[in-house]
Design an enzyme around this catalytic site. Structure first.
Site, PDB file in Angstrom:
ATOM      1  N   ASP A  94      34.055  28.111  42.672  1.00 53.28           N
ATOM      2  CA  ASP A  94      35.117  28.280  41.698  1.00 53.28           C
ATOM      3  C   ASP A  94      34.739  27.376  40.536  1.00 53.28           C
ATOM      4  OD1 ASP A  94      37.423  28.122  40.106  1.00 53.28           O
ATOM      5  OD2 ASP A  94      38.712  28.574  41.819  1.00 53.28           O
ATOM      6  N   GLY A 130      31.154  44.081  37.108  1.00 54.27           N
ATOM      7  CA  GLY A 130      31.250  44.397  35.678  1.00 54.27           C
ATOM      8  C   GLY A 130      30.046  44.024  34.836  1.00 54.27           C
ATOM      9  N   PRO A 144      31.019  40.541  23.518  1.00 51.80           N
ATOM     10  CA  PRO A 144      31.034  41.999  23.603  1.00 51.80           C
ATOM     11  C   PRO A 144      32.365  42.556  23.099  1.00 51.80           C
ATOM     12  CG  PRO A 144      30.797  40.951  25.792  1.00 51.80           C
ATOM     13  CD  PRO A 144      31.244  39.904  24.827  1.00 51.80           C
ATOM     14  N   GLY A 145      32.329  43.747  22.544  1.00 52.51           N
ATOM     15  CA  GLY A 145      33.557  44.468  22.210  1.00 52.51           C
ATOM     16  C   GLY A 145      34.067  45.178  23.447  1.00 52.51           C
ATOM     17  N   TYR A 148      37.664  38.381  19.730  1.00 52.75           N
ATOM     18  CA  TYR A 148      38.952  37.841  19.271  1.00 52.75           C
ATOM     19  C   TYR A 148      38.991  36.320  19.286  1.00 52.75           C
ATOM     20  CZ  TYR A 148      40.479  38.248  24.282  1.00 52.75           C
ATOM     21  OH  TYR A 148      40.610  38.179  25.649  1.00 52.75           O
ATOM     22  N   GLY A 161      28.609  39.404  40.199  1.00 55.18           N
ATOM     23  CA  GLY A 161      28.753  40.470  41.191  1.00 55.18           C
ATOM     24  C   GLY A 161      29.563  41.663  40.711  1.00 55.18           C
TER      25      GLY A 161
HETATM   26  C1  HXC Z   1      51.543  37.418  33.769  1.00 57.35           C
HETATM   27  C2  HXC Z   1      50.185  36.398  35.332  1.00 57.35           C
HETATM   28  C3  HXC Z   1      49.477  37.609  35.533  1.00 57.35           C
HETATM   29  C4  HXC Z   1      49.867  38.755  34.758  1.00 57.35           C
HETATM   30  C5  HXC Z   1      48.638  36.077  36.843  1.00 57.35           C
HETATM   31  N1  HXC Z   1      49.628  35.492  36.153  1.00 57.35           N
HETATM   32  N2  HXC Z   1      48.507  37.367  36.463  1.00 57.35           N
HETATM   33  N3  HXC Z   1      51.195  36.296  34.451  1.00 57.35           N
HETATM   34  N4  HXC Z   1      50.892  38.605  33.894  1.00 57.35           N
HETATM   35  N5  HXC Z   1      49.246  39.926  34.878  1.00 57.35           N
HETATM   36  C6  HXC Z   1      50.092  34.111  36.287  1.00 57.35           C
HETATM   37  C7  HXC Z   1      50.622  33.817  37.683  1.00 57.35           C
HETATM   38  O1  HXC Z   1      51.951  34.248  37.829  1.00 57.35           O
HETATM   39  C8  HXC Z   1      50.477  32.291  37.736  1.00 57.35           C
HETATM   40  O2  HXC Z   1      51.491  31.669  36.989  1.00 57.35           O
HETATM   41  C9  HXC Z   1      49.194  32.046  36.956  1.00 57.35           C
HETATM   42  O3  HXC Z   1      48.993  33.208  36.135  1.00 57.35           O
HETATM   43  C10 HXC Z   1      47.988  31.856  37.862  1.00 57.35           C
HETATM   44  O4  HXC Z   1      47.886  32.995  38.701  1.00 57.35           O
HETATM   45  P1  HXC Z   1      47.106  32.966  40.106  1.00 57.35           P
HETATM   46  O5  HXC Z   1      47.134  34.357  40.632  1.00 57.35           O
HETATM   47  O6  HXC Z   1      47.621  31.855  40.950  1.00 57.35           O
HETATM   48  O7  HXC Z   1      45.651  32.521  39.625  1.00 57.35           O
HETATM   49  P2  HXC Z   1      44.241  32.673  40.326  1.00 57.35           P
HETATM   50  O8  HXC Z   1      44.383  33.110  41.764  1.00 57.35           O
HETATM   51  O9  HXC Z   1      43.533  31.435  40.046  1.00 57.35           O
HETATM   52  O10 HXC Z   1      43.579  33.947  39.575  1.00 57.35           O
HETATM   53  C11 HXC Z   1      43.179  33.835  38.255  1.00 57.35           C
HETATM   54  C12 HXC Z   1      43.607  35.091  37.464  1.00 57.35           C
HETATM   55  C13 HXC Z   1      43.123  36.404  38.161  1.00 57.35           C
HETATM   56  C14 HXC Z   1      43.024  34.960  36.068  1.00 57.35           C
HETATM   57  C15 HXC Z   1      45.126  35.153  37.385  1.00 57.35           C
HETATM   58  O11 HXC Z   1      43.568  37.553  37.451  1.00 57.35           O
HETATM   59  C16 HXC Z   1      41.623  36.462  38.295  1.00 57.35           C
HETATM   60  O12 HXC Z   1      41.056  35.850  39.198  1.00 57.35           O
HETATM   61  N6  HXC Z   1      40.929  37.176  37.384  1.00 57.35           N
HETATM   62  C17 HXC Z   1      39.451  37.311  37.408  1.00 57.35           C
HETATM   63  C18 HXC Z   1      39.026  38.653  36.847  1.00 57.35           C
HETATM   64  C19 HXC Z   1      39.478  38.890  35.431  1.00 57.35           C
HETATM   65  O13 HXC Z   1      40.580  38.463  35.025  1.00 57.35           O
HETATM   66  N7  HXC Z   1      38.667  39.596  34.668  1.00 57.35           N
HETATM   67  C20 HXC Z   1      39.023  39.959  33.315  1.00 57.35           C
HETATM   68  C21 HXC Z   1      37.912  39.628  32.427  1.00 57.35           C
HETATM   69  S1  HXC Z   1      37.935  40.815  31.140  1.00 57.35           S
HETATM   70  P3  HXC Z   1      52.841  31.052  37.713  1.00 57.35           P
HETATM   71  O14 HXC Z   1      53.597  30.472  36.562  1.00 57.35           O
HETATM   72  O15 HXC Z   1      53.554  32.230  38.349  1.00 57.35           O
HETATM   73  O16 HXC Z   1      52.377  30.031  38.696  1.00 57.35           O
HETATM   74  C22 HXC Z   1      38.036  40.031  29.688  1.00 57.35           C
HETATM   75  C23 HXC Z   1      38.127  41.011  28.577  1.00 57.35           C
HETATM   76  C24 HXC Z   1      38.136  40.383  27.212  1.00 57.35           C
HETATM   77  O17 HXC Z   1      38.050  38.865  29.616  1.00 57.35           O
HETATM   78  C25 HXC Z   1      38.418  41.487  26.229  1.00 57.35           C
HETATM   79  C26 HXC Z   1      38.060  41.133  24.835  1.00 57.35           C
HETATM   80  C27 HXC Z   1      38.110  42.287  23.860  1.00 57.35           C
HETATM   81  P1  NAP Z   2      35.219  41.108  35.618  1.00 55.88           P
HETATM   82  O1  NAP Z   2      34.424  42.192  36.260  1.00 55.88           O
HETATM   83  O2  NAP Z   2      36.636  40.918  36.024  1.00 55.88           O
HETATM   84  O3  NAP Z   2      34.400  39.784  35.816  1.00 55.88           O
HETATM   85  C1  NAP Z   2      34.926  38.540  35.931  1.00 55.88           C
HETATM   86  C2  NAP Z   2      34.047  37.816  36.923  1.00 55.88           C
HETATM   87  O4  NAP Z   2      34.355  36.429  36.870  1.00 55.88           O
HETATM   88  C3  NAP Z   2      34.232  38.295  38.354  1.00 55.88           C
HETATM   89  O5  NAP Z   2      32.980  38.622  38.891  1.00 55.88           O
HETATM   90  C4  NAP Z   2      34.820  37.083  39.079  1.00 55.88           C
HETATM   91  O6  NAP Z   2      34.254  36.981  40.383  1.00 55.88           O
HETATM   92  C5  NAP Z   2      34.366  35.929  38.197  1.00 55.88           C
HETATM   93  N1  NAP Z   2      35.306  34.815  38.224  1.00 55.88           N
HETATM   94  C6  NAP Z   2      36.589  34.813  37.772  1.00 55.88           C
HETATM   95  N2  NAP Z   2      37.137  33.608  37.955  1.00 55.88           N
HETATM   96  C7  NAP Z   2      36.183  32.826  38.523  1.00 55.88           C
HETATM   97  C8  NAP Z   2      36.159  31.458  38.938  1.00 55.88           C
HETATM   98  N3  NAP Z   2      37.219  30.678  38.800  1.00 55.88           N
HETATM   99  N4  NAP Z   2      35.006  30.976  39.470  1.00 55.88           N
HETATM  100  C9  NAP Z   2      33.919  31.784  39.607  1.00 55.88           C
HETATM  101  N5  NAP Z   2      33.889  33.070  39.246  1.00 55.88           N
HETATM  102  C10 NAP Z   2      35.016  33.584  38.695  1.00 55.88           C
HETATM  103  O7  NAP Z   2      35.249  41.270  34.020  1.00 55.88           O
HETATM  104  P2  NAP Z   2      34.195  41.806  32.937  1.00 55.88           P
HETATM  105  O8  NAP Z   2      34.905  42.750  32.082  1.00 55.88           O
HETATM  106  O9  NAP Z   2      32.900  42.185  33.540  1.00 55.88           O
HETATM  107  O10 NAP Z   2      34.014  40.484  32.075  1.00 55.88           O
HETATM  108  C11 NAP Z   2      32.822  39.713  32.097  1.00 55.88           C
HETATM  109  C12 NAP Z   2      32.788  38.852  30.846  1.00 55.88           C
HETATM  110  O11 NAP Z   2      32.769  39.681  29.698  1.00 55.88           O
HETATM  111  C13 NAP Z   2      33.987  37.923  30.700  1.00 55.88           C
HETATM  112  O12 NAP Z   2      33.566  36.712  30.146  1.00 55.88           O
HETATM  113  C14 NAP Z   2      34.863  38.685  29.734  1.00 55.88           C
HETATM  114  O13 NAP Z   2      35.741  37.835  29.039  1.00 55.88           O
HETATM  115  C15 NAP Z   2      33.811  39.283  28.840  1.00 55.88           C
HETATM  116  N6  NAP Z   2      34.272  40.444  28.065  1.00 55.88           N
HETATM  117  C16 NAP Z   2      34.435  41.647  28.676  1.00 55.88           C
HETATM  118  C17 NAP Z   2      34.770  42.744  27.911  1.00 55.88           C
HETATM  119  C18 NAP Z   2      34.886  44.122  28.490  1.00 55.88           C
HETATM  120  O14 NAP Z   2      35.057  45.081  27.738  1.00 55.88           O
HETATM  121  N7  NAP Z   2      34.785  44.291  29.795  1.00 55.88           N
HETATM  122  C19 NAP Z   2      34.992  42.591  26.536  1.00 55.88           C
HETATM  123  C20 NAP Z   2      34.833  41.332  25.970  1.00 55.88           C
HETATM  124  C21 NAP Z   2      34.461  40.267  26.739  1.00 55.88           C
HETATM  125  P3  NAP Z   2      35.117  36.557  41.676  1.00 55.88           P
HETATM  126  O15 NAP Z   2      36.377  37.344  41.617  1.00 55.88           O
HETATM  127  O16 NAP Z   2      34.207  36.921  42.816  1.00 55.88           O
HETATM  128  O17 NAP Z   2      35.319  35.087  41.544  1.00 55.88           O
END
Ligand code: HXC
Ligand code: NAP
Length: 296
Positions: free
Chosen positions: A78, A32, A201-202, A160, A30
């Site tokens: 989840d 990115g 992806p980068g 990475y 849904g």
């Molecule tokens: C430090 C953090 C933190 C932050 C959370 N935590 N965010 N610590 N800095 N910015 C800690 C919390 O304090 C907690 O630890 C633990 O992580 C779990 O946090 P919760 O909020 O309880 O977890 P949850 O609700 O399950 O959420 C998961 C999440 C959240 C990962 C923390 O950000 C999320 O749902 N993200 C989904 C979207 C996302 O992250 N997308 C990025 C993908 S991009 P404590 O010790 O306090 O209990 C990507 C790019 C790759 O992957 C790039 C490659 C080049």
């Molecule tokens: P994003 O928009 O934050 O996407 C993360 C998605 O994962 C959200 O839609 C979120 O949906 C879902 N998600 C997270 N935790 C989940 C859980 N526990 N159960 C089910 N769904 C969950 O990030 P993005 O940048 O598009 O990244 C997508 C993928 O590309 C990831 O694997 C990331 O590591 C990879 N990537 C991204 C980049 C970049 O430049 N953006 C670079 C390298 C790799 P809900 O919040 O609705 O659960």
């Protein structure tokens, strides 16, 4: 001269019926990159399952697919919970039919120096990225094996995984685990025509969110951050989401039926750029603090 721009948005690599009568289950479909990939599958004829936790995210994904003219179902899950993953497949099968392709795109990530990363922070990211990928892959493959049907899995990784990721130790370690799973499962499931690959992806900043930019970045300084990043990329440009869509659909299509167990990096050679003498080094916690305070 930078790397050439790709063909325009809407250009089609595969034909519109490549995935006709197939269902593609996209975790995190849904937002990115997951949404962009899901849309390209829809343009190639697939119906889409948008699987994630947040109802608003799922609805965005479903709307995007329906705008393309394909069917879409949002399902709450989840992926850390194997039982919930199984239930979501039951719901989807009843509504749309069996899933033919799985895209393990969902991830969690945030930048934090390792000594400030709590044990729960580390565990949480590994649980989503590595365990979640395993839970979904296992559920998908066991259903395909039971039905005597092949299928394709694509994991979305990160470059990475191969180099380490200072300031994202949790994500880099988990993505390395995903690469390793790709190799193990490819061998286990090849005899049953179930393929599995990873697309890494980068830098792909997405227009509809803050994307992978500096800690705490607001949407309004996103463009400035992207402009700054351009100077650090050998290819002179960021990735475009449609480029991911083309590669993802190709890897899951019949044209790739001999490709399994591969990790394909799509980043304009950024991950390979290190020479024997690097740029001046700044300790990670110092560069993290500087950027968090709004510095370059
Ligand atoms: C430090 C953090 C933190 C932050 C959370 N935590 N965010 N610590 N800095 N910015 C800690 C919390 O304090 C907690 O630890 C633990 O992580 C779990 O946090 P919760 O909020 O309880 O977890 P949850 O609700 O399950 O959420 C998961 C999440 C959240 C990962 C923390 O950000 C999320 O749902 N993200 C989904 C979207 C996302 O992250 N997308 C990025 C993908 S991009 P404590 O010790 O306090 O209990 C990507 C790019 C790759 O992957 C790039 C490659 C080049
Ligand atoms: P994003 O928009 O934050 O996407 C993360 C998605 O994962 C959200 O839609 C979120 O949906 C879902 N998600 C997270 N935790 C989940 C859980 N526990 N159960 C089910 N769904 C969950 O990030 P993005 O940048 O598009 O990244 C997508 C993928 O590309 C990831 O694997 C990331 O590591 C990879 N990537 C991204 C980049 C970049 O430049 N953006 C670079 C390298 C790799 P809900 O919040 O609705 O659960």
């Amino acid at each position: 001269m930078p790397l050439a721009q790709p063909p325009p948005m809407g250009a089609q690599l595969l034909s519109e019926d490549t995935f006709a009568d197939q269902r593609v289950y996209v975790t995190g479909g849904g937002t990115g990159l997951g949404k962009a990939i899901a849309c390209e599958f829809a343009r190639c004829g697939a119906d889409i399952v948008v699987a994630s936790r947040d109802a608003e995210h799922r609805q965005d994904g479903v709307n995007a697919i329906e705008a393309i003219g394909r069917r879409a179902v949002g399902v709450e899950v989840d992926i850390r919970d194997a039982g919930a993953v199984a239930e979501s497949f039951d719901i989807v099968e009843a509504e749309l039919g069996p899933v033919d392709v799985l895209i393990n795109n969902a991830a969690g990530n945030f930048e934090v120096p390792a000594e400030r990363m709590s044990a729960n922070a580390f565990r949480t990211v590994v649980d989503i990225v590595l365990n979640g990928t395993f839970n979904c892959s296992r559920e998908f493959a066991s259903r395909r094996l039971q039905a005597g049907r092949g299928g394709a899995i694509l994991n979305i990784g990160a470059p990475y995984a191969a180099t380490g990721g200072p300031s994202t130790a949790h994500s880099a370690a988990a993505k390395a685990g995903v690469n390793n799973l790709t190799w193990s499962l490819a061998v286990e499931w090849a005899p049953d025509d179930i393929r599995i690959n990873t697309l890494a992806p980068g830098y792909f900043p997405e227009p509809d969110r803050s994307g992978w930019v500096s800690p705490g970045a607001a949407l309004d300084n996103r463009n400035a951050q992207i402009a700054e990043r351009l100077t650090t990329l050998p290819g002179g440009r960021v990735g475009e989401a449609r480029e991911l869509g083309w590669l993802a659909t190709f890897l899951c299509s019949p044209f790739a039926s001999y490709i399994t167990g591969h990790v394909v990096v799509l980043d304009g050679a950024n991950w390979l750029r290190r020479g024997p003498i690097g740029d001046p080094f700044e300790p990670i916690r110092e560069s993290f603090d500087r950027r968090r305070e709004g510095g370059p």
